[in-house]
Design a protein around this motif. Sequence first.
Motif, PDB file in Angstrom:
ATOM      1  N   ALA A  35     -27.606  -4.591   9.461  1.00  0.00           N
ATOM      2  CA  ALA A  35     -26.967  -5.917   9.297  1.00  0.00           C
ATOM      3  C   ALA A  35     -27.172  -6.895  10.442  1.00  0.00           C
ATOM      4  N   ALA A  36     -28.385  -7.401  10.296  1.00  0.00           N
ATOM      5  CA  ALA A  36     -28.725  -8.384  11.344  1.00  0.00           C
ATOM      6  C   ALA A  36     -29.216  -9.763  10.799  1.00  0.00           C
ATOM      7  N   TRP A  37     -29.129 -10.714  11.730  1.00  0.00           N
ATOM      8  CA  TRP A  37     -29.731 -12.054  11.243  1.00  0.00           C
ATOM      9  C   TRP A  37     -31.012 -12.189  11.051  1.00  0.00           C
ATOM     10  N   CYS A  38     -31.779 -12.572  10.233  1.00  0.00           N
ATOM     11  CA  CYS A  38     -33.185 -12.777  10.303  1.00  0.00           C
ATOM     12  C   CYS A  38     -33.512 -14.006   9.493  1.00  0.00           C
ATOM     13  N   PRO A  39     -33.122 -15.303  10.016  1.00  0.00           N
ATOM     14  CA  PRO A  39     -33.071 -16.463   9.207  1.00  0.00           C
ATOM     15  C   PRO A  39     -34.437 -16.838   8.890  1.00  0.00           C
ATOM     16  N   VAL A  40     -34.425 -17.168   7.565  1.00  0.00           N
ATOM     17  CA  VAL A  40     -35.742 -17.467   6.865  1.00  0.00           C
ATOM     18  C   VAL A  40     -35.487 -19.178   6.264  1.00  0.00           C
ATOM     19  N   HIS A  41     -34.683 -19.355   5.523  1.00  0.00           N
ATOM     20  CA  HIS A  41     -34.714 -20.592   4.946  1.00  0.00           C
ATOM     21  C   HIS A  41     -33.824 -21.747   5.515  1.00  0.00           C
ATOM     22  N   LEU A  42     -32.687 -21.269   6.360  1.00  0.00           N
ATOM     23  CA  LEU A  42     -31.764 -22.008   6.936  1.00  0.00           C
ATOM     24  C   LEU A  42     -31.580 -21.689   8.466  1.00  0.00           C
ATOM     25  N   ASP A  43     -31.062 -22.440   9.283  1.00  0.00           N
ATOM     26  CA  ASP A  43     -30.816 -21.972  10.613  1.00  0.00           C
ATOM     27  C   ASP A  43     -29.633 -20.990  10.557  1.00  0.00           C
TER      28      ASP A  43
END
Length: 289
Positions: free
Chosen positions: A121-129
Amino acid sequence: MQPTFVLVHGAFANSFSFAPLQAELGLLGHRSVAVDLPGHGFQATYTRAYQTPQDPGGLAAAPGSLKGVTLADNAAHLIGILERAKQNGPVILVAHSRGGVTATAAANARPDLIDRIVYVAAWCPVHLDVGDYYAEPEMAAVDPAAFASALAGNPAELGLLRVNFRTANPDALAAFKAAFLADGTDEEFLTFLNTFQPDENLDVGTSADRAQADTWGRIPKTYIRLADDASLPLALQDRLIREGDALTPDNPYDVRTLEGSHLKWLLAPAPAARVLGELTTLPTPVGRG
């Protein structure tokens, strides 16, 4: 060779919250290292104003060790640990919540140090900040303003984000419990809340720190969904998975699911330890490890 799990905490957290998980991993025969990012753990700032009886004015103005700490600082610190761990064999990097931002930045810079990257359940941004995702439909149920009564000081003046987790405000405590541990008892919630530190750094990166296909995208990756997470909702977790798969269609996420809230997997870590242990048996692609 036996892999080493390198565990990266989320916002306002530290290595201490991984102790029960590390115990379970150890009892299953696995080696692990819990990271304290800069300004966390025993480097954190706890002022006398934070003690009881609290001094709100002092708490709002006291300087903190996290002032000026950047995502680049976090990534550099993590890379140093990964370099040492890699000397002993394969490395499985495990990140929770905001720790995923640091893990992704480290993976962009040094994919050679990581044999598998795991997002819980972690952040891995791809398309957006990261900040921009909060305006998206998947985050509509998350209300950052619910914590406003527990904020201490002006982030722009302090150079960091400070939250009074020792507040007695019932509305703030209810908001924290709903966001982090709705499936825990009040006693479990308050115990976990007291492992949090009041300060967190402000920098969550820019578009340059999003997952990069030619570096991050080379690493085998797993996403462990937390089915009842209200802090990083399941819809947003699934969106991050879809975006990551679209970025590297030849290297999609291995997706697993655990029941429970944002923190339940750390409070009752046996299921998570078993899932992580299963990852050590997955094949390592040729040329890695």
